[in-house]
Write an enzyme that holds these catalytic residues in place. Structure first.
Site, PDB file in Angstrom:
ATOM      1  N   ASP A  44       3.174   0.619  13.145  1.00 36.28           N
ATOM      2  CA  ASP A  44       2.570  -0.696  13.123  1.00 36.28           C
ATOM      3  C   ASP A  44       3.249  -1.973  13.892  1.00 36.28           C
ATOM      4  O   ASP A  44       2.545  -2.624  14.598  1.00 36.28           O
ATOM      5  CB  ASP A  44       2.226  -1.386  12.005  1.00 36.28           C
ATOM      6  CG  ASP A  44       1.174  -0.477  11.027  1.00 36.28           C
ATOM      7  OD1 ASP A  44       0.574   0.350  11.591  1.00 36.28           O
ATOM      8  OD2 ASP A  44       0.982  -0.767   9.946  1.00 36.28           O
ATOM      9  N   ASP A  80       0.688  -1.177   0.104  1.00 35.29           N
ATOM     10  CA  ASP A  80       0.084  -0.023   0.058  1.00 35.29           C
ATOM     11  C   ASP A  80       0.904   1.233  -0.284  1.00 35.29           C
ATOM     12  O   ASP A  80       0.432   2.369  -0.491  1.00 35.29           O
ATOM     13  CB  ASP A  80      -0.931  -0.013   1.191  1.00 35.29           C
ATOM     14  CG  ASP A  80      -0.316  -0.500   2.536  1.00 35.29           C
ATOM     15  OD1 ASP A  80       0.826  -0.357   2.539  1.00 35.29           O
ATOM     16  OD2 ASP A  80      -1.200  -0.617   3.284  1.00 35.29           O
TER      17      ASP A  80
END
Length: 888
Positions: free
Chosen positions: A481, A71
């Protein structure tokens, strides 16, 4: 769990992209200056994965040719010989940073050398540039680009649907692209060079994740989400007649053309109330399979179905693996076995708890089996085993109670593909890695199949901070993350990320300069403390206590001797403590949200910056005084650091194109500053080992100097600069952090927003000042060797080759270096699984860290792409040290 990937990118943007990056570039403020150049070798500090893999594409004509998209971290090509991935978009530069987000990939099944990528990261104002379609005729080794008249969103909601980009399997000059934001369906008839909107396509989509989102992120119309050709309805050289298109519209999700795109109609009888995430055609049985969810994903989705459409009769059949009432997730990942028609698989992509689910049918969806089921709740019976020994951090250090397990089968599992040439191989993407198996058909025989990470070479972390202490581990990282890692060996995947606590995102870290065993980090956590300490150089951690009001990590600084800390968290003002944060007191004289750093010599001196003002504390952070200095950047897109071994010696980088922007230096603790006239723009600053004969540390900066954007090094306090990267190695946005290595001259660690931690070593690693103590000397192996050189693909002006080097001697190699001379002037453009250098026609390929050891009787393989003209003859001889290798 792990729902913060968008926040990672936004945090990185907030740190500098929105405030101070191109494309709205000001005119160069500094005169062009001559730049020296150096040849650097670039590698990743291995983490393996770390982010969302929303798309995997196998070529339907050539075996073992596959691509993956991420992404925010570019695209990759699979290397079968080494079972690794090769990055393809590292050439994307600073101005076009958004083009590292890949919303779709297409591999040409007529000409496998051709591959296409639809790129762009955000459709709202976060990404100032339009999207583009990139095209390559050499499998991604080089690219040409067509900029589109609209934006694309590789990191937008709905990015796991697809593929939005498709090549006509009969006439490969024809491509289709589904656009977001109400821009409709687009077509190219010249192999992606030019594009025009399909004016008669009847539905541009209308689904928005959150229509009330004023940022434009969740409120964007997700648009046209996939294109699928029925290859049976065309012949070679003639456009395919039947095309299916998926639209983000809960009531009208599938359209079809039967005349090559001239006219379109809504497919009659289709399900409503759902979005079709994928449409996959089994051309042997004539079935179009569709996976549906009530939401666009990749995080959300509470209900779903799977349907089968018989293309010959128009019959719709609900073949959902479970009843809709029993779903708490949507379906997305969808694939068919091209070798065994009737075998179809789907994923419950949004099943966060207790795990994702994968379903398999061998009778065209009439019956299904699950990857796991309950034996007796909460205990599970798995059809698979998981081996994460190559990426052990995928357990997250967790020991969950049933029915959860560690490692998890995954989450956000929107990509799932069976190798079209190998029924035993399946790959699927998750929010953290790419998994796969090579004995999938064990599923059908009742025995277990093995799932392993198939992700080596694919590095997808967003890097927010970096530190390289003078002793202990060479690298500590703060990541989005997955928190961050302590790398004791850059060539190996660390066993675990930072834990106790495990931040979802680490926003800042620091170590005590004269006591590097003392380390502090701060970050984000849904519930729990936002600060942690280590007394063993980051190997083990314990949580501190938050002051009242803390909502996120912010920035943190450790005193030079580790005796105290200053913390600027989100949600409250700047705080200071002695010891390890059992209690905090508010600092005075400095505004909330300031960036904080420490002096690297005086343990009682700390610095801060906020809105154009520099602040200094000489009492351990209790009180700060604003410097009277003016002319510093007005905004907060600034990073500054103090130099080790020199009290009050501080460098500050940052700014924006509509104001002050550059690199400043202070030698009196921020009382006064000198702006470097030879630096146009700078965004991060760091220090490394001094060059031979130099008394001052080497400077590294991500900057624009002499009109050129890049990574620069100075060994003379910024008087002159050397660009150490090149146009093939740019990695988009690199402004979050940079640091040199205090033990290895020339080594630099570079942050990226989606390509992990990149580190570079100079072609002169000693700098006249000693060798890298962590690297062995160039290998000089003894004993016999054999080489097989194979050109695996060749096209006009380019080729790809694989080399197998075998140890035919009696003793093991602990390193290798293979040399040869091209007979026709060929040049290497990119290599993998070896570090290759070329001088004239002479090439030297050396081992990388993980493939240095070659036992007697074993072999190692590497490959490269190159250019040629006239003749592409094979080298006649290969040498390893003083040994001539036999050739096959």
């Amino acid at each position: 769990m792990r729902r913060t990937r968008i926040l990672t990118a936004v945090l990185a943007l907030a740190a500098g992209l929105l405030a101070g990056t191109p494309p709205a570039l000001a005119a160069d403020s500094a005169a062009k200056v001559p730049l020296a150049a150096d040849t650097y070798t670039w590698k990743n500090a291995r983490i393996d994965g770390g982010g969302f893999v929303p798309g995997i594409v196998f070529n339907r004509k050539e075996k073992n040719l596959a691509y993956a998209r991420t992404d925010i971290g570019g695209a990759y090509r699979w290397q079968e010989s080494s079972k690794t991935w090769t990055p393809l978009l590292d050439s994307v530069g600073w101005d076009d940073w958004g083009h590292t987000g890949v919303v779709s990939l297409a591999s040409d099944s007529v000409d496998p050398n051709k591959v296409y990528a639809a790129v762009g990261t955000y459709t709202n104002g976060w990404d100032p540039k339009n999207g583009a379609v990139m095209r390559s005729s050499d499998r991604g080794a080089s690219w040409q680009k067509t900029v589109l008249p609209f934006k694309l969103g590789g990191n937008m909601p709905g990015r796991g649907m697809g593929e939005r980009l498709a090549v006509d399997p009969n006439k490969n000059s024809v491509l289709y692209l589904g656009a977001p934001s109400g821009k409709g369906l687009w077509r190219s008839t010249d192999s992606g060079v030019s594009w025009s909107q399909v004016a008669n396509f009847p539905n541009v989509g209308n689904y928005q994740q959150d229509p009330g989102d004023t940022s434009g992120y969740a409120s964007d119309n997700q648009g046209i989400v996939w294109v699928t050709f029925d290859e049976r309805t065309g012949t070679s050289g003639s456009a395919t007649g039947t095309i299916y298109v998926g639209v983000a519209d809960l009531q009208n999700s599938v359209y079809r053309s039967t005349d090559g795109g001239a006219t379109w109609s809504r497919l009659a009888g289709q399900p409503t109330g759902y979005l079709a995430h994928k449409g996959v055609l089994d051309s042997v049985n004539g079935y179009l399979y569709l996976s549906y969810s009530d939401k666009g994903g990749p995080y959300d989705g509470g209900k779903g179905q799977v349907w089968r459409y018989a293309t010959a009769t128009g019959t719709w059949t609900n073949i959902s693996p479970v009843a809709e009432a029993d779903t708490y997730y949507g379906f997305s990942g969808l694939t068919v076995d091209r070798q065994k028609p009737g075998t179809v698989m789907a994923t419950a992509y949004s099943s966060w708890w207790p795990d994702t689910q994968i379903f398999r049918s061998t009778d065209s969806g009439a019956t299904w089996t699950k990857a796991w089921d309950y034996s007796s709740y909460p205990n599970r019976a798995n059809r698979y085993t998981m081996d994460v020994s190559s990426s052990p951090w995928l357990t997250w250090g967790a020991n969950p109670s049933p029915p959860e397990q560690a490692p998890k089968l995954g989450w956000m599992t929107e990509s799932l593909e069976i190798d079209p040439f190998n029924s035993n191989r399946m790959m699927y993407g998750t929010g953290a890695t790419l998994y796969g198996t090579e004995n999938l058909t064990n599923w059908d025989s009742g025995s277990q199949f093995t799932i392993k990470p198939m992700v080596q070479g694919l590095e997808e972390t967003a890097v927010l901070d970096l530190a390289s202490p003078p002793s202990g581990a060479p690298l500590l990282s703060a990541l989005g993350d997955i928190g961050g890692f302590r790398h004791t060996d850059l060539t190996k995947v660390p066993s675990m990320m930072f834990t106790s606590p495990n931040f979802t995102t680490t926003t800042s870290l620091d170590f005590a300069e004269t006591n590097p065993n003392t380390v502090v980090r701060v970050g984000n956590l849904d519930s729990g403390p936002h600060i942690a300490f280590s007394t063993d150089n980051g190997a083990n951690w314990f949580a501190g206590t938050d002051p009242s009001g803390v909502s996120a990590g912010g920035t943190v600084a450790a005193a030079s001797d580790g005796s105290r800390f200053v913390w600027s968290p989100d949600g409250t003002g700047v705080q200071y403590t002695t010891g390890f944060g059992s209690s905090w007191a508010a600092s005075s004289g400095i505004p909330a949200g300031a960036i904080v750093e420490s002096d690297r010599v005086d343990p009682r001196t700390f610095y801060g910056f906020k809105s154009g003002k520099f602040y200094v504390s000489t009492d351990g952070g209790a009180t700060f005084t604003a410097s009277s200095a003016t002319g510093l950047p007005a905004g907060d897109s600034v990073r500054f650091k103090a130099v080790p071994e020199a009290k009050g010696d501080v460098w500050l980088a940052g700014g924006s194109t509509d104001g002050a922007y550059g690199l400043w230096h202070s030698t009196n603790g921020g009382t006064s500053w000198t702006k470097l006239s030879n630096v146009d723009q700078a965004d991060a600053i760091g220090f490394g080992k001094a060059a031979a004969g130099a008394s001052y540390q080497t400077l590294f900066t991500s900057a624009k100097i002499g009109g050129v954007r890049g990574i620069f090094r100075s060994t003379d306090k910024g008087t002159s600069w050397t660009r150490v990267n090149d146009d093939a190695h740019q990695w988009g946005w690199t402004g979050a952090a940079i640091t040199g290595d205090p033990r290895v001259y020339g080594r630099v660690y570079v942050s990226t927003n989606g390509r992990g931690v990149i580190y570079g070593d100079s072609s002169d690693p000693s700098g006249g000042g000693g060798t890298d103590p962590t690297d062995p000397p160039d290998p000089a192996p003894t004993g016999a060797c054999a080489v097989t050189y194979k050109i695996t693909s060749q096209w006009a002006g380019g080729f790809q080759a694989d080399v197998q080097l075998s140890n035919t001697g009696s003793s093991a190699w602990t390193g290798w270096s293979l040399g040869w001379t091209f007979p026709n002037g060929q040049t290497i453009s990119q290599s993998w699984n070896a570090d290759s250098t070329q001088s004239g026609s002479t090439v030297t390929a050396k081992n990388v860290g993980w493939n240095a050891n070659v036992a007697s009787g074993s072999s190692v393989s590497f490959g490269f792409t190159g250019s040629w003209s006239g003749t592409n003859g094979k080298p006649s001889a290969f040498r390893m040290g003083d040994q001539n290798c036999t050739t096959a």
